[in-house]
Design an enzyme around this catalytic site. Sequence first.
Site, mmCIF file in Angstrom:
data_model
loop_
_atom_site.group_PDB
_atom_site.id
_atom_site.type_symbol
_atom_site.label_atom_id
_atom_site.label_comp_id
_atom_site.label_asym_id
_atom_site.label_seq_id
_atom_site.Cartn_x
_atom_site.Cartn_y
_atom_site.Cartn_z
ATOM 1 N N VAL A 127 0.862 -1.193 0.000
ATOM 2 C CA VAL A 127 0.000 0.000 0.000
ATOM 3 C C VAL A 127 0.895 1.239 0.000
ATOM 4 C CG1 VAL A 127 -1.783 1.300 1.225
ATOM 5 C CG2 VAL A 127 -1.766 -1.198 1.351
ATOM 6 N N GLY A 129 3.179 2.280 -2.106
ATOM 7 C CA GLY A 129 4.555 2.172 -2.639
ATOM 8 C C GLY A 129 5.592 2.427 -1.565
ATOM 9 N N LYS A 200 -6.118 -1.912 -1.604
ATOM 10 C CA LYS A 200 -5.258 -1.200 -0.648
ATOM 11 C C LYS A 200 -6.054 -0.686 0.556
ATOM 12 C CE LYS A 200 -1.876 0.021 -4.196
ATOM 13 N NZ LYS A 200 -1.544 1.011 -5.240
ATOM 14 N N GLY A 297 6.083 3.034 -8.951
ATOM 15 C CA GLY A 297 7.400 3.220 -9.557
ATOM 16 C C GLY A 297 8.394 2.269 -8.924
HETATM 17 N N1 HSE Z 1 -0.671 0.583 -10.374
HETATM 18 C C1 HSE Z 1 -0.369 0.964 -9.048
HETATM 19 C C2 HSE Z 1 -0.473 2.467 -8.937
HETATM 20 C C3 HSE Z 1 1.017 0.512 -8.691
HETATM 21 O O1 HSE Z 1 -0.579 3.129 -9.974
HETATM 22 O O2 HSE Z 1 -0.500 3.002 -7.846
HETATM 23 C C4 HSE Z 1 1.339 0.578 -7.242
HETATM 24 O O3 HSE Z 1 0.530 -0.276 -6.492
#
Ligand code: HSE
Length: 400
Positions: A127, A129, A200, A297
């Site tokens: 959750v 990143g 998330k 990323g």
């Molecule tokens: N596709 C997701 C985003 C990647 O854009 O946040 C990270 O979980």
Amino acid sequence: MVKVAVLGYGTIGKGVVTVLQTNADSIEKKAGERIEVTKILDLREFPGDPNEDKVVHDYELIKNDSDIQVVVECMGGLEPAYTFVKTALLQGRSVATSNKELVAKHGAELIAIAREKTSNFLFEASVGGGIPIIRPLISSLSADVIEEIAGILNGTTNYMLTRMEEEGADFDEVLKEAQAKGYAELHPEADIEGWDACRKIAILTSLAYERQVDFEDIPTEGITKISAEDFLYARKLGMAIKLIGQSYEKGGKVYARVAPMLIAGEHPLAPVRDVFNAVYVHGNMVDDLMFYGRGAGSLPTASAVAADVVDAVKHLGKNVKINWNPDKLILGDSGQSERRFFVRLAGDTPEEKIQDIFGQVDYISIEEIREKAFVTGIMKEEEFEEAVKDLDVINRIRMH
Ligand code: HSE
């Protein structure tokens, strides 16, 4: 030395190997052990890659390598990730993963296996990143009752909404750019339909209330109906439009939803732009908190996974308790949740009819758009749906 296997050598997996190798010396000091990636599982070959000699195509080679103590899972999706992670935990290994689908669906079970085997199942990167949010919920906020979580939890859609708002950019064009930057999911519907944000907020809500929240129970709406005109109205209201994953506790019930919402300009979530994510948390003692950073990323996400590897190494032979009970938390009836709504109706809708249904409202007018647009008073979701069912609705957006 602690040996690590990485499952999946895509955007995140490569990032994890890069972080562990680039910062090997400082990580060694922090972990108290040298950490080395010795095997990487991927179906593809990587000719010329500095780690190509570590790539294997068969999970059995990792399973049977008794030197491996920590497994990193960055494959995404439920299978074979679930089988591989469960196998590793049952072998007594610790696992760090960035896979929100896996954590949302099987988190409680995998945490319980790790506890039984005195290892750890860690998922900070699942959750937000690179944003530390899982550990704060598990640990730093354990003295609070969490009253609300509201998060911009998907980098791709926040990037798209920002470009649409600031440049009037076209939906398809900005989606392609987000994909090229490595932010988007393999199937972009997971981003734009809100499914990624849904998993998330299910994870965060499960941790906040220590019970299993099934993501299938969370009403989820994406950003595909948001248009350039909506942003003109938002500007006039002094508000931002963000895809929000929200859960809150009211009257002993927990409510959850994912939807585009209008956010007041002074709310800390309003200025969060581009791929950045942010999680606003309100605790009954700590009051307002905001966690902010890059939510997608390669390296930002890998930073969180690699930190979990360090944590796993620091706690080899010990389990750090995570309270996530597998018993299902029955969410409050979403039709009963209350808020205000921004509504755009066809220009020829009689004002008397609007007044009959909604009472006195203040219209928001934009010179070049012939519509009846206004914000309702606080209404229950089901009252609102009933109120607009015979009206010619162009769009409606929930107010946070
Ligand atoms: N596709 C997701 C985003 C990647 O854009 O946040 C990270 O979980």
